[in-house]
Motif scaffolding. Structure first.
Motif, PDB file in Angstrom:
ATOM      1  N   UNK A   1     -12.293  -2.906   0.661  1.00  0.00           N
ATOM      2  CA  UNK A   1     -13.238  -3.376   1.679  1.00  0.00           C
ATOM      3  C   UNK A   1     -12.593  -4.332   2.677  1.00  0.00           C
ATOM      4  N   UNK A   2     -11.368  -4.775   2.362  1.00  0.00           N
ATOM      5  CA  UNK A   2     -10.649  -5.699   3.252  1.00  0.00           C
ATOM      6  C   UNK A   2      -9.329  -5.055   3.680  1.00  0.00           C
ATOM      7  N   UNK A   3      -9.322  -3.732   3.817  1.00  0.00           N
ATOM      8  CA  UNK A   3      -8.050  -3.003   4.039  1.00  0.00           C
ATOM      9  C   UNK A   3      -7.307  -3.503   5.269  1.00  0.00           C
ATOM     10  N   UNK A   4      -8.030  -3.822   6.345  1.00  0.00           N
ATOM     11  CA  UNK A   4      -7.345  -4.258   7.578  1.00  0.00           C
ATOM     12  C   UNK A   4      -6.645  -5.595   7.365  1.00  0.00           C
ATOM     13  N   UNK A   5      -7.337  -6.534   6.725  1.00  0.00           N
ATOM     14  CA  UNK A   5      -6.726  -7.845   6.475  1.00  0.00           C
ATOM     15  C   UNK A   5      -5.525  -7.685   5.542  1.00  0.00           C
ATOM     16  N   UNK A   6      -5.691  -6.887   4.491  1.00  0.00           N
ATOM     17  CA  UNK A   6      -4.601  -6.677   3.525  1.00  0.00           C
ATOM     18  C   UNK A   6      -3.391  -6.116   4.253  1.00  0.00           C
TER      19      UNK A   6
END
Ligand SMILES: O=C(O)C(=O)Cc1ccccc1
Length: 283
Positions: A107-112
């Motif tokens: 759910x946080x793929x962009x930040x990761x």
């Protein structure tokens, strides 16, 4: 008796457990499979587990674990909005790895990916905070800032606002929803693996006025067949009994895995949730 949840303190499941079973003796466990097994063998009274979310869809480990039981089912549920923060031991961390529950990482793929470092799965979001080491970034709920000795390095790191996770209580008691209508989750094994078998199973549901909201196929281990999880909405006692009768006539195996009564998800981004690849086929 105790209610199990995916721990430790500060997980999203913990928040759901406090809401669903206020005042209960809550016991932190490591996986939903473990929690469901303890309910099934009578060691605990119930367990709170994630069942579905607006980003990844149904939570397969939960439904697969329920398929492995005979006496347990989902008897109550709630919707929990989820938002994530990023934590490290110190505010000046140089990230080497990002750690969290696989749902949180997804759910946080962009930040990761913006951190440009590998990720590692933890058994839960709060566990990632509890075992944080130098060079690690944990992704977890805002409440973890108060529960663990961590520094907040970023807030609201999820890809899209408005994500919701649905949690359910697994129990051996056959408690029915108190609402007028609910969703029953049937596990159905069609009698034959042949042309039209699935259609024959589903068509009568439409005539009963039941809405098949979701269907998930799970492999039947050791064979080429599938068991179908049917999420059938708009049921009351009579309609559910009719749906059971009509499914039974077409199945070699049939069971109710749970009943979900919390309000349906609203699509957080409206039509923008539709992938471009599925652009309208008619103008
Ligand atoms: O790890 C947690 O906090 C959980 O409760 C599982 C989870 C992870 C991410 C979103 C929803 C539930």
């Amino acid at each position: 008796m105790a209610i199990g949840y995916l721990g430790p303190e500060g997980t999203f499941t913990h928040a759901a457990a406090r809401e669903l079973r206020p005042g209960a003796d809550l016991v932190a466990l490591t996986t939903q499979a473990q929690a469901i097994a303890l309910v099934e063998d009578g060691s605990i009274e119930g367990a709170v587990v994630p069942v579905d979310n607006t980003v990844n869809g149904v939570v397969l480990p939960t439904w697969d674990a329920l398929l492995g039981t005979t006496a347990s089912r989902i008897v109550a549920d709630t919707l929990v909005p989820v938002t994530f923060n990023a934590y490290a031991l110190t505010g000046d961390v140089v990230p080497e790895v990002v750690v969290s529950h696989p749902h949180a990482l997804a759910q946080c793929a962009r930040y990761v990916s913006s951190l440009g470092v590998p990720s590692r799965a933890a058994s839960s979001t709060a566990e990632a905070c509890a075992s944080l080491a130098p060079g690690e970034v944990a992704i977890a709920a805002p409440v973890c800032a108060e529960l663990y000795p961590v520094a907040t390095i970023a807030t609201k790191v999820e890809d899209g606002a408005g994500a919701i996770t649905q949690f359910g209580v697994v129990s051996r008691d056959d408690v029915r929803p108190t609402t007028d209508r609910w969703t029953t989750v049937f596990a159905a094994l069609p009698e034959r693996n042949a042309p039209g078998s699935l259609a024959a199973l589903l068509t009568p549901l439409a005539s009963l006025g039941c809405n098949l909201e979701n269907i998930v196929a799970r492999p039947l281990r050791g064979s080429v067949d599938y068991v179908f999880l049917l999420f059938v909405t708009d049921l009351d006692q009579d309609r559910e009994a009719s749906a059971l009768d009509s499914l039974r006539a077409q199945c070699s195996g049939l069971s109710v895995l749970g009943r979900l009564a919390a309000a349906k998800h609203s699509r957080p981004d409206g039509a923008s949730g539709i992938p471009a690849r599925l652009a309208p086929v008619r103008s």
